[in-house]
Design a protein around this motif. Structure first.
Motif, PDB file in Angstrom:
ATOM      1  N   GLY A  73       0.968  -1.312   0.004  1.00  0.00           N
ATOM      2  CA  GLY A  73       0.126  -0.149  -0.047  1.00  0.00           C
ATOM      3  C   GLY A  73       0.988   1.300   0.002  1.00  0.00           C
ATOM      4  N   VAL A  74       0.767   2.010  -1.121  1.00  0.00           N
ATOM      5  CA  VAL A  74       1.622   3.356  -1.277  1.00  0.00           C
ATOM      6  C   VAL A  74       1.005   4.364  -0.711  1.00  0.00           C
ATOM      7  N   THR A  75       1.140   4.845   0.515  1.00  0.00           N
ATOM      8  CA  THR A  75       0.531   5.615   1.288  1.00  0.00           C
ATOM      9  C   THR A  75       1.114   7.196   1.346  1.00  0.00           C
ATOM     10  N   LYS A  76       2.007   7.414   0.115  1.00  0.00           N
ATOM     11  CA  LYS A  76       2.396   8.579   0.015  1.00  0.00           C
ATOM     12  C   LYS A  76       1.698   9.987  -0.087  1.00  0.00           C
ATOM     13  N   THR A  77       0.549   9.638  -0.290  1.00  0.00           N
ATOM     14  CA  THR A  77      -0.599  10.832  -0.477  1.00  0.00           C
ATOM     15  C   THR A  77      -1.554  11.024   0.513  1.00  0.00           C
TER      16      THR A  77
ATOM     17  N   GLU B  13       6.454   4.203   0.796  1.00  0.00           N
ATOM     18  CA  GLU B  13       6.653   5.491   0.707  1.00  0.00           C
ATOM     19  C   GLU B  13       7.847   5.848  -0.295  1.00  0.00           C
ATOM     20  N   ASN B  14       7.485   7.084  -1.015  1.00  0.00           N
ATOM     21  CA  ASN B  14       8.633   7.284  -1.944  1.00  0.00           C
ATOM     22  C   ASN B  14       9.606   8.269  -1.476  1.00  0.00           C
ATOM     23  N   ARG B  15       9.222   9.188  -0.414  1.00  0.00           N
ATOM     24  CA  ARG B  15      10.201  10.063  -0.011  1.00  0.00           C
ATOM     25  C   ARG B  15      10.937   9.807   1.451  1.00  0.00           C
TER      26      ARG B  15
ATOM     27  N   LEU C 186      10.877   1.380   0.687  1.00  0.00           N
ATOM     28  CA  LEU C 186      11.111   2.972   0.316  1.00  0.00           C
ATOM     29  C   LEU C 186      11.219   2.503  -1.233  1.00  0.00           C
ATOM     30  N   ILE C 187      10.390   3.407  -1.882  1.00  0.00           N
ATOM     31  CA  ILE C 187      10.248   3.043  -3.168  1.00  0.00           C
ATOM     32  C   ILE C 187      10.506   3.974  -4.381  1.00  0.00           C
ATOM     33  N   GLY C 188      10.738   5.182  -3.693  1.00  0.00           N
ATOM     34  CA  GLY C 188      11.267   6.538  -4.665  1.00  0.00           C
ATOM     35  C   GLY C 188      12.722   6.466  -4.847  1.00  0.00           C
TER      36      GLY C 188
ATOM     37  N   LEU D   4      14.780  -7.187  -8.627  1.00  0.00           N
ATOM     38  CA  LEU D   4      14.583  -6.041  -9.272  1.00  0.00           C
ATOM     39  C   LEU D   4      13.513  -5.092  -9.218  1.00  0.00           C
ATOM     40  N   MET D   5      13.563  -3.945  -9.591  1.00  0.00           N
ATOM     41  CA  MET D   5      12.346  -3.180  -9.732  1.00  0.00           C
ATOM     42  C   MET D   5      12.207  -2.303 -10.972  1.00  0.00           C
ATOM     43  N   THR D   6      11.144  -1.803 -11.485  1.00  0.00           N
ATOM     44  CA  THR D   6      10.890  -0.996 -12.511  1.00  0.00           C
ATOM     45  C   THR D   6       9.698  -0.345 -12.509  1.00  0.00           C
ATOM     46  N   MET D   7       9.704   0.787 -13.202  1.00  0.00           N
ATOM     47  CA  MET D   7       8.376   1.511 -13.463  1.00  0.00           C
ATOM     48  C   MET D   7       8.202   1.695 -14.827  1.00  0.00           C
ATOM     49  N   ALA D   8       6.993   1.735 -15.374  1.00  0.00           N
ATOM     50  CA  ALA D   8       6.620   2.033 -16.835  1.00  0.00           C
ATOM     51  C   ALA D   8       6.782   3.494 -16.891  1.00  0.00           C
TER      52      ALA D   8
ATOM     53  N   GLY E 257       4.515  -2.960 -11.303  1.00  0.00           N
ATOM     54  CA  GLY E 257       3.127  -2.745 -11.361  1.00  0.00           C
ATOM     55  C   GLY E 257       2.636  -1.782 -10.405  1.00  0.00           C
ATOM     56  N   MET E 258       1.777  -0.915 -10.996  1.00  0.00           N
ATOM     57  CA  MET E 258       1.043   0.236 -10.205  1.00  0.00           C
ATOM     58  C   MET E 258      -0.413   0.161 -10.254  1.00  0.00           C
ATOM     59  N   SER E 259      -0.972   1.325  -9.752  1.00  0.00           N
ATOM     60  CA  SER E 259      -2.802   1.135 -10.036  1.00  0.00           C
ATOM     61  C   SER E 259      -3.127   0.991 -11.172  1.00  0.00           C
ATOM     62  N   GLY E 260      -2.384   1.376 -12.253  1.00  0.00           N
ATOM     63  CA  GLY E 260      -2.899   1.336 -13.893  1.00  0.00           C
ATOM     64  C   GLY E 260      -2.360   0.089 -14.421  1.00  0.00           C
TER      65      GLY E 260
ATOM     66  N   VAL F 166       3.559  -5.753  -5.855  1.00  0.00           N
ATOM     67  CA  VAL F 166       2.962  -4.629  -6.623  1.00  0.00           C
ATOM     68  C   VAL F 166       2.644  -3.296  -5.537  1.00  0.00           C
ATOM     69  N   ARG F 167       2.842  -2.040  -6.490  1.00  0.00           N
ATOM     70  CA  ARG F 167       3.030  -0.986  -5.410  1.00  0.00           C
ATOM     71  C   ARG F 167       1.889  -0.111  -5.823  1.00  0.00           C
ATOM     72  N   ILE F 168       0.777   0.108  -4.884  1.00  0.00           N
ATOM     73  CA  ILE F 168      -0.411   0.621  -5.148  1.00  0.00           C
ATOM     74  C   ILE F 168      -1.076   1.522  -4.356  1.00  0.00           C
ATOM     75  N   GLY F 169      -1.156   2.681  -4.870  1.00  0.00           N
ATOM     76  CA  GLY F 169      -1.605   3.904  -3.995  1.00  0.00           C
ATOM     77  C   GLY F 169      -2.826   4.501  -4.543  1.00  0.00           C
ATOM     78  N   SER F 170      -2.995   5.121  -5.486  1.00  0.00           N
ATOM     79  CA  SER F 170      -4.456   5.643  -6.073  1.00  0.00           C
ATOM     80  C   SER F 170      -5.659   4.838  -5.995  1.00  0.00           C
ATOM     81  N   ALA F 171      -5.419   3.616  -6.551  1.00  0.00           N
ATOM     82  CA  ALA F 171      -6.301   2.506  -6.641  1.00  0.00           C
ATOM     83  C   ALA F 171      -7.118   2.384  -5.096  1.00  0.00           C
TER      84      ALA F 171
HETATM   85  C1  PLP Z   1       3.265   6.719  -6.227  1.00  0.00           C
HETATM   86  C2  PLP Z   1       4.088   5.277  -6.636  1.00  0.00           C
HETATM   87  C3  PLP Z   1       3.643   4.194  -6.940  1.00  0.00           C
HETATM   88  C4  PLP Z   1       2.200   4.223  -6.800  1.00  0.00           C
HETATM   89  O1  PLP Z   1       1.347   4.703  -7.766  1.00  0.00           O
HETATM   90  P1  PLP Z   1       0.092   4.893  -8.128  1.00  0.00           P
HETATM   91  O2  PLP Z   1      -0.351   4.986  -9.492  1.00  0.00           O
HETATM   92  O3  PLP Z   1      -0.843   5.849  -7.263  1.00  0.00           O
HETATM   93  O4  PLP Z   1      -0.591   3.396  -7.406  1.00  0.00           O
HETATM   94  C5  PLP Z   1       4.235   3.304  -7.090  1.00  0.00           C
HETATM   95  N1  PLP Z   1       5.617   3.030  -7.301  1.00  0.00           N
HETATM   96  C6  PLP Z   1       6.224   4.283  -7.144  1.00  0.00           C
HETATM   97  C7  PLP Z   1       7.792   4.180  -7.121  1.00  0.00           C
HETATM   98  C8  PLP Z   1       5.482   5.628  -6.618  1.00  0.00           C
HETATM   99  O5  PLP Z   1       6.167   6.550  -6.582  1.00  0.00           O
END
Ligand code: PLP
Length: 229
Positions: free
Chosen positions: A32-36, A55-57, A76-78, A158-162, A201-204, A217-222
């Motif tokens: 659960g990404v709680t950054k917001t 958290e990303n920061r 720590l994901i950011g 490993l980690m990646t972001m699209a 993998g994130m919300s989208g 899977v790192r999910i915040g907005s969903a």
């Molecule tokens: C904010 C964030 C997420 C979560 O993104 P959502 O689209 O809100 O699910 C996942 N990974 C990283 C690195 C982020 O900064």
């Protein structure tokens, strides 16, 4: 809608994607990404059974850590700056975003000083058709080889972001590329390196990521976007 029902919806989507891919849903951890959101919201998500929080920061993590302590498993994901490393080593269960040897060395120094082993993931934006700017497989292997010689840390995967704006096909391809890279790193047999986790993998795009082998899977907005804040 309550956070608990939102969690249930996400969990059933995770389970659905896992089953479609012939995978065990239990092999996928929802972070659960709680950054917001506030620490109170983070508590609600924990009460709904999500014990891994991201958290990303660094400063935002430290603020929540002060309130919630080690009750959740922290991720720590950011992007991590070298000068912030000292604040988080030993406090977070997993650092997802190690992308240079320099940052890895700093984590190593601090972990050795504290007498602990810090678990980390290496973050790659893979170069290919979708993203021309990322690392090649050879560059990634060289970096892993150097990191594997450091004390006080253990590479778990490993980690990646699209990239923003990537199509579903492109995103899925990137996730598949990361899995392939992890397999080829595993074959090198570097010490202190095991490719057991793929954080993608994130919300989208988490369902695509699960089909391609994501274990985290790192999910915040969903989870949280339906709330007032
Ligand atoms: C904010 C964030 C997420 C979560 O993104 P959502 O689209 O809100 O699910 C996942 N990974 C990283 C690195 C982020 O900064």
């Amino acid at each position: 809608m309550s956070i608990a029902s939102q969690v249930e919806i996400i969990k059933s989507r995770i389970a659905g994607a896992a089953r479609e891919a012939g995978r065990n849903p239990e092999d996928i951890t929802l972070i659960g990404v709680t950054k917001t959101v506030s620490a109170d919201r983070a508590r609600e998500v924990m009460a709904a059974g999500v014990m891994d929080l991201g958290e990303n920061r660094v400063q935002a993590f430290l603020d929540k850590y002060e309130t919630l302590g080690n009750a959740p498993r922290w991720h720590l994901i950011g992007h991590l700056q070298t000068n912030k490393v000292k604040y988080i080593v030993g406090k977070v269960a997993l650092i997802h975003s190690v992308d240079t040897l320099h940052v890895a060395e700093e984590i190593s120094k601090k972990a050795v000083a504290e007498g602990i082993t810090q678990q980390i993931l290496m973050q790659f934006n893979i170069s290919g058709e979708v993203s021309k700017s990322g690392a090649t497989a050879d560059e990634a292997k060289h970096l892993l080889e150097s990191v594997s010689a450091l004390h006080g840390l253990s590479v778990q995967g490993l980690m990646t972001m699209a990239p923003l704006g990537a199509t579903e096909t492109e995103t899925r391809r990137l996730f598949a590329d990361l899995r392939t890279l992890a397999e080829s790193i595993d074959n090198e047999g570097f010490p202190n390196v095991s490719m057991t986790q793929l954080s993608m993998g994130m919300s989208g795009d988490f369902e695509s990521a699960i089909r391609e082998g994501a274990t985290l899977v790192r999910i915040g907005s969903a989870l949280f976007s339906h709330l007032e804040s």
